[in-house]
Enzyme design. Structure first.
Site, PDB file in Angstrom:
ATOM      1  N   CYS A   1      -4.052  13.843 -43.327  1.00 23.93           N
ATOM      2  CA  CYS A   1      -3.701  15.171 -43.813  1.00 23.93           C
ATOM      3  C   CYS A   1      -4.757  15.558 -44.853  1.00 23.93           C
ATOM      4  O   CYS A   1      -5.627  14.759 -45.184  1.00 23.93           O
ATOM      5  CB  CYS A   1      -2.333  15.133 -44.459  1.00 23.93           C
ATOM      6  SG  CYS A   1      -1.084  14.339 -43.431  1.00 23.93           S
TER       7      CYS A   1
ATOM      8  N   ARG B   1      -8.836  17.587 -40.586  1.00 31.23           N
ATOM      9  CA  ARG B   1      -8.163  16.333 -40.905  1.00 31.23           C
ATOM     10  C   ARG B   1      -6.711  16.330 -40.449  1.00 31.23           C
ATOM     11  O   ARG B   1      -6.039  15.327 -40.529  1.00 31.23           O
ATOM     12  CB  ARG B   1      -8.212  16.092 -42.414  1.00 31.23           C
ATOM     13  CG  ARG B   1      -9.616  16.013 -42.936  1.00 31.23           C
ATOM     14  CD  ARG B   1      -9.602  15.614 -44.368  1.00 31.23           C
ATOM     15  NE  ARG B   1      -9.200  14.239 -44.494  1.00 31.23           N
ATOM     16  CZ  ARG B   1      -9.970  13.276 -44.949  1.00 31.23           C
ATOM     17  NH1 ARG B   1     -11.184  13.542 -45.305  1.00 31.23           N
ATOM     18  NH2 ARG B   1      -9.530  12.053 -45.047  1.00 31.23           N
TER      19      ARG B   1
ATOM     20  N   TRP C   1      -0.851  16.252 -40.690  1.00 26.84           N
ATOM     21  CA  TRP C   1      -0.915  15.593 -39.381  1.00 26.84           C
ATOM     22  C   TRP C   1       0.326  14.712 -39.337  1.00 26.84           C
ATOM     23  O   TRP C   1       0.418  13.724 -40.059  1.00 26.84           O
ATOM     24  CB  TRP C   1      -2.189  14.745 -39.282  1.00 26.84           C
ATOM     25  CG  TRP C   1      -2.426  14.177 -37.930  1.00 26.84           C
ATOM     26  CD1 TRP C   1      -3.114  14.748 -36.890  1.00 26.84           C
ATOM     27  CD2 TRP C   1      -2.011  12.884 -37.455  1.00 26.84           C
ATOM     28  NE1 TRP C   1      -3.125  13.905 -35.813  1.00 26.84           N
ATOM     29  CE2 TRP C   1      -2.458  12.759 -36.128  1.00 26.84           C
ATOM     30  CE3 TRP C   1      -1.290  11.826 -38.018  1.00 26.84           C
ATOM     31  CZ2 TRP C   1      -2.224  11.617 -35.363  1.00 26.84           C
ATOM     32  CZ3 TRP C   1      -1.045  10.688 -37.254  1.00 26.84           C
ATOM     33  CH2 TRP C   1      -1.526  10.597 -35.941  1.00 26.84           C
TER      34      TRP C   1
ATOM     35  N   ASN D   1      -0.638  12.547 -48.842  1.00 28.55           N
ATOM     36  CA  ASN D   1      -1.333  11.957 -47.681  1.00 28.55           C
ATOM     37  C   ASN D   1      -0.962  10.489 -47.654  1.00 28.55           C
ATOM     38  O   ASN D   1      -0.947   9.832 -48.696  1.00 28.55           O
ATOM     39  CB  ASN D   1      -2.857  12.039 -47.847  1.00 28.55           C
ATOM     40  CG  ASN D   1      -3.377  13.444 -47.665  1.00 28.55           C
ATOM     41  OD1 ASN D   1      -2.632  14.353 -47.342  1.00 28.55           O
ATOM     42  ND2 ASN D   1      -4.678  13.604 -47.874  1.00 28.55           N
ATOM     43  N   GLY D   2      -0.717   9.951 -46.478  1.00 32.36           N
ATOM     44  CA  GLY D   2      -0.419   8.520 -46.378  1.00 32.36           C
ATOM     45  C   GLY D   2       0.991   8.284 -45.875  1.00 32.36           C
ATOM     46  O   GLY D   2       1.633   9.197 -45.318  1.00 32.36           O
TER      47      GLY D   2
ATOM     48  N   GLU E   1     -18.268   5.390 -24.669  1.00 32.63           N
ATOM     49  CA  GLU E   1     -18.296   6.485 -25.639  1.00 32.63           C
ATOM     50  C   GLU E   1     -18.255   7.843 -24.915  1.00 32.63           C
ATOM     51  O   GLU E   1     -17.573   8.770 -25.352  1.00 32.63           O
ATOM     52  CB  GLU E   1     -19.557   6.355 -26.511  1.00 32.63           C
ATOM     53  CG  GLU E   1     -19.917   7.539 -27.379  1.00 32.63           C
ATOM     54  CD  GLU E   1     -18.872   7.905 -28.445  1.00 32.63           C
ATOM     55  OE1 GLU E   1     -17.888   7.184 -28.611  1.00 32.63           O
ATOM     56  OE2 GLU E   1     -19.055   8.964 -29.070  1.00 32.63           O
TER      57      GLU E   1
ATOM     58  N   LYS F   1     -15.399  10.724 -25.394  1.00 34.14           N
ATOM     59  CA  LYS F   1     -15.676  12.120 -25.770  1.00 34.14           C
ATOM     60  C   LYS F   1     -14.947  13.066 -24.823  1.00 34.14           C
ATOM     61  O   LYS F   1     -14.333  14.025 -25.244  1.00 34.14           O
ATOM     62  CB  LYS F   1     -17.186  12.433 -25.702  1.00 34.14           C
ATOM     63  CG  LYS F   1     -18.044  11.861 -26.791  1.00 34.14           C
ATOM     64  CD  LYS F   1     -17.860  12.490 -28.154  1.00 34.14           C
ATOM     65  CE  LYS F   1     -16.838  11.784 -28.960  1.00 34.14           C
ATOM     66  NZ  LYS F   1     -17.197  10.651 -29.739  1.00 34.14           N
TER      67      LYS F   1
ATOM     68  N   GLU G   1     -11.087  12.958 -25.374  1.00 32.23           N
ATOM     69  CA  GLU G   1     -10.674  13.516 -26.669  1.00 32.23           C
ATOM     70  C   GLU G   1     -10.613  15.037 -26.679  1.00 32.23           C
ATOM     71  O   GLU G   1      -9.664  15.607 -27.181  1.00 32.23           O
ATOM     72  CB  GLU G   1     -11.704  13.141 -27.750  1.00 32.23           C
ATOM     73  CG  GLU G   1     -11.557  11.773 -28.333  1.00 32.23           C
ATOM     74  CD  GLU G   1     -12.579  11.568 -29.439  1.00 32.23           C
ATOM     75  OE1 GLU G   1     -13.793  11.594 -29.140  1.00 32.23           O
ATOM     76  OE2 GLU G   1     -12.167  11.393 -30.583  1.00 32.23           O
TER      77      GLU G   1
ATOM     78  N   HIS H   1     -13.803  -4.921  -9.354  1.00 33.98           N
ATOM     79  CA  HIS H   1     -12.637  -5.737  -9.705  1.00 33.98           C
ATOM     80  C   HIS H   1     -11.408  -4.877 -10.000  1.00 33.98           C
ATOM     81  O   HIS H   1     -10.481  -5.332 -10.639  1.00 33.98           O
ATOM     82  CB  HIS H   1     -12.977  -6.629 -10.910  1.00 33.98           C
ATOM     83  CG  HIS H   1     -14.148  -7.513 -10.631  1.00 33.98           C
ATOM     84  ND1 HIS H   1     -14.063  -8.621  -9.826  1.00 33.98           N
ATOM     85  CD2 HIS H   1     -15.442  -7.414 -11.004  1.00 33.98           C
ATOM     86  CE1 HIS H   1     -15.259  -9.178  -9.727  1.00 33.98           C
ATOM     87  NE2 HIS H   1     -16.111  -8.459 -10.433  1.00 33.98           N
TER      88      HIS H   1
ATOM     89  N   LYS I   1      -9.458  13.786 -38.007  1.00 32.08           N
ATOM     90  CA  LYS I   1     -10.792  13.251 -38.228  1.00 32.08           C
ATOM     91  C   LYS I   1     -10.762  11.881 -38.878  1.00 32.08           C
ATOM     92  O   LYS I   1     -11.540  11.003 -38.541  1.00 32.08           O
ATOM     93  CB  LYS I   1     -11.575  14.228 -39.108  1.00 32.08           C
ATOM     94  CG  LYS I   1     -13.004  13.831 -39.359  1.00 32.08           C
ATOM     95  CD  LYS I   1     -13.829  13.993 -38.111  1.00 32.08           C
ATOM     96  CE  LYS I   1     -15.264  13.583 -38.274  1.00 32.08           C
ATOM     97  NZ  LYS I   1     -15.866  13.299 -36.960  1.00 32.08           N
TER      98      LYS I   1
HETATM   99  C1  F6R Z   1     -14.109   9.639 -31.813  1.00 39.05           C
HETATM  100  C2  F6R Z   1     -13.875   9.445 -33.219  1.00 39.05           C
HETATM  101  C3  F6R Z   1     -12.950   8.360 -33.606  1.00 39.05           C
HETATM  102  C4  F6R Z   1     -13.499   7.621 -34.829  1.00 39.05           C
HETATM  103  C5  F6R Z   1     -12.503   6.569 -35.283  1.00 39.05           C
HETATM  104  C6  F6R Z   1     -13.009   5.775 -36.449  1.00 39.05           C
HETATM  105  O1  F6R Z   1     -14.888  10.753 -31.549  1.00 39.05           O
HETATM  106  O2  F6R Z   1     -14.389  10.149 -34.049  1.00 39.05           O
HETATM  107  O3  F6R Z   1     -12.743   7.494 -32.551  1.00 39.05           O
HETATM  108  O4  F6R Z   1     -14.706   7.043 -34.496  1.00 39.05           O
HETATM  109  O5  F6R Z   1     -11.299   7.172 -35.631  1.00 39.05           O
HETATM  110  O6  F6R Z   1     -13.270   6.592 -37.542  1.00 39.05           O
HETATM  111  P1  F6R Z   1     -14.276   6.164 -38.682  1.00 39.05           P
HETATM  112  O7  F6R Z   1     -15.612   6.029 -38.052  1.00 39.05           O
HETATM  113  O8  F6R Z   1     -14.199   7.259 -39.681  1.00 39.05           O
HETATM  114  O9  F6R Z   1     -13.782   4.854 -39.214  1.00 39.05           O
END
Ligand code: F6R
Length: 608
Positions: A2, A27, A74, A100-101, A481, A485, A488, A504, A603
């Site tokens: 949040c 966030r 969030w 937050n938390g 990756e 992307k 997500e 497999h 984020k």
């Molecule tokens: C994917 C993405 C997330 C972060 C993950 C770790 O696009 O951004 O998978 O990589 O939540 O976050 P950090 O790097 O901030 O520890």
């Protein structure tokens, strides 16, 4: 996950809070709220959905006052609703609090409070916190907060005020970031520098178990034992415009296009070209210990995990370390050998990811050398690790990581180069790598020129609901990756696989409606990748390939080719990443998705 923003000073608080919330929306964005006090009255406005909806509601409510707190949520406890949005208030609406938390023991506490006659309006753990503070309040809000924080378990960054003393905001932190902004005749606070930077670049990071009180004319920080804390302000090095879209339709697109610069920033001053080695100032203090390690573990989550997965291949190739990569959330369940011969590197864009932080604390307890690779200066992981390196990639606002992922891959290569040159890597090999690194940003710029071609392919492929991404060796993590992307931001089901694993299991999925994205560099895996592609084609699966420009053969095997410049094998995956990011972006845009704020994501994941 949040976001918190607070303001106290001579100006109207509401516009500052709303603007700050917008900057934090990445966030968390399922509901938002603010409380503004003018000395006599307090106006509370909350709304479900994005900050723009809160803004509309605030326009009608017209909150006036020069002090206030605000929050973007969030959801963890309780669905997104007005009742569950913050600020939360207590029994008699005197205390207003944002959080937050997670409060882990909130259910037990809630039951106790109910027995004492408290009634609750929301399903949140936060409301329990407010009621408790109310219980302990005897005219001094900070004192009540300190008492309560001794009772609750969990993580928090909180900001609150009491209707009876509307010239004072109290903040406290344990495990969730809070930063004070020291302006000219005014004070701000937020969970992220982004929300402050328009108003001041002078900041103070609160540490765990610290409390701050902001008044109209000064501020004070103390620990939970009432000891005064004196801390210098830090200057934020980037300006507010770094967190603007600069004409791009989305932050994600802007950040994809910033990657050549992110790579240059990651390399700046860090390559000793004549010696074929890197120099990482943040590791100098521990270099002797690092060189003598036997093992290195990379711990991280999501995209940062994939950066670690790629680095495993690179470290194994050019250093003498044995390398382990683990999801931070799984790290603590393993019984790993973590001793003085082990280095543990936390890789984290935000530097606040709860699982990664927990992994580092566990490794520290066992005696390992704990290092960090983070983008956010002053973040918790940066502070809790013994040494480390910053990405210097600038703020990343798009929820899906792009430029920081690439920057992580570059810095990890620099780390491998540094260690490798003290171990098995020859000068010639070192020079080979440093020269290729120097060329990288120019090559990335060339890949970006092919964005219109990728957009055109993505438009035609946006209708499929399932995707397979494959690669081998250095490009296996990149396939993972790429799939991440796509899922997500477009909500398309995508699986990343090591191409050798296809037979497999996953090959059973392939049919004309299940396309594959194949990463096919001209390295030692090329022939095997072509075999995999032929197996897919034999089942009428469509294939989009990312391949090097010199590859004239590939077009005969696949449906679409995205050509990219060629680099050395260990850097080729970095170049190959960009088409996969652009493909995901354009597919998501074609499907009308909210690219910078994908559903259910935030984020920075500050809860475990
Ligand atoms: C994917 C993405 C997330 C972060 C993950 C770790 O696009 O951004 O998978 O990589 O939540 O976050 P950090 O790097 O901030 O520890």
């Amino acid at each position: 996950m949040c976001g918190i923003v607070c303001y106290i000073g001579p100006r109207e608080a509401a516009p500052i809070l709303l603007e700050g919330l917008k900057r934090l929306e990445y966030r968390g964005y399922d509901s938002a709220g603010l409380a503004v006090a003018d000395g006599e009255n307090t106006c509370l406005v909350k709304e479900v959905g994005k900050v723009s909806r809160l803004e509309e509601k605030a326009r009608e409510a017209g909150p006036r006052g020069t002090m206030g707190i605000a929050h973007t949520r969030w959801a963890t406890h309780g669905k997104p609703s007005v009742a569950n949005a913050h600020p939360q208030t207590g029994e008699n609406d005197k205390i207003f609090l944002v959080h937050n938390g997670i409060i882990e023991n909130y259910l037990v506490l809630k039951e106790e409070l109910k027995k004492e006659g408290h009634t609750f309006k929301s399903e949140t753990d936060t409301e329990v916190l407010v009621h408790l503070i109310e219980e302990y309040y005897e005219g001094d809000l900070a004192a009540a907060v300190k008492k309560v924080l001794g009772v609750v378990r969990g993580t928090f960054g909180i900001a609150l005020f009491h209707r009876d003393s509307p010239d004072r905001i109290v903040l406290a932190r344990r495990g969730s970031p809070l930063i004070l902004g020291i302006g000219k005749g005014e004070f701000l606070a937020a969970s992220d520098v982004n929300a402050l930077i328009r108003h001041t670049n002078q900041v103070i990071h609160l540490k765990d178990n610290e409390l701050a009180v902001l008044n109209r004319h000064d501020y004070a920080i103390s620990d939970f034992q009432d000891r005064l804390v004196v801390r210098e302000t830090e200057t934020v090095e980037w300006g507010a415009d770094a967190a603007d879209k600069k004409g791009y339709e989305h932050f994600m697109l802007k950040e994809i296009f910033e990657q050549p610069d992110a790579v240059e920033n990651a390399l700046r001053g860090r390559l000793l070209e004549g010696e074929g080695v890197s120099r990482l100032g943040g590791l100098e203090g521990v270099l002797d210990r690092l060189k003598s390690m036997e093992r290195i573990h990379f711990v991280s989550c999501g995209s940062s995990y994939y950066a670690g997965l790629l680095a495993r291949y690179v470290f194994e190739k050019i250093t003498g370390f044995s390398v382990e990569v683990e999801y931070a959330s799984e790290f603590r369940y393993r019984n790993l050998r973590l001793d003085e011969k082990t280095a543990v590197l936390a890789i984290s864009q935000s530097g606040e990811t709860a699982d990664t932080l927990a992994a580092i604390r566990e490794a520290k307890r066992k005696g390992a050398l704990c290092l960090g690779l983070v983008n956010v200066v002053g973040s918790t992981i940066a502070k809790e690790t013994e040494a480390g390196v910053y990405n210097h990639a600038g703020p990343e606002i798009g929820v899906a990581s792009t430029k920081v992922f690439l920057s992580q891959c570059v810095v990890l290569t620099l780390m491998a180069l540094l260690v490798g040159r003290y171990q098995r890597l020859s000068l010639t090999e070192g020079l080979f790598i440093t020269r290729a690194l120097k060329k990288l940003s120019g090559q990335l710029r060339r890949v970006l020129e092919s964005a219109p071609r990728i957009e055109e392919i993505a438009r035609r492929y946006a209708r499929y609901d399932n995707y397979l991404y494959i690669g081998r060796l250095y490009n296996f993590p990149i396939a993972m990756e790429g799939a991440l992307k796509l899922k997500e931001i477009s909500y398309i089901h995508a699986e990343g696989y090591a191409a050798g694993e296809m037979k497999h299991g996953p090959i059973s999925l392939i049919d004309p409606e299940f396309p594959t994205v194949a990463v096919v560099p001209r390295d030692s895996t090329y022939d095997k990748m072509i075999n995999n592609i032929q197996e897919i084609k034999a089942r009428e699966g469509k294939v989009v390939a990312v391949a090097v420009e010199e590859d004239e053969e590939i077009a005969g095997h696949v449906d679409e080719v995205i050509p990219v410049p060629r680099s050395i094998d260990i850097l080729q995956p970095l170049i190959n990443t960009i088409p996969l990011q652009l493909f995901a972006y354009y597919v998501a845009r074609e499907r009308g998705c909210d690219i910078d704020k994908p559903r259910n994501l935030a984020k920075s994941v500050t809860v475990e």
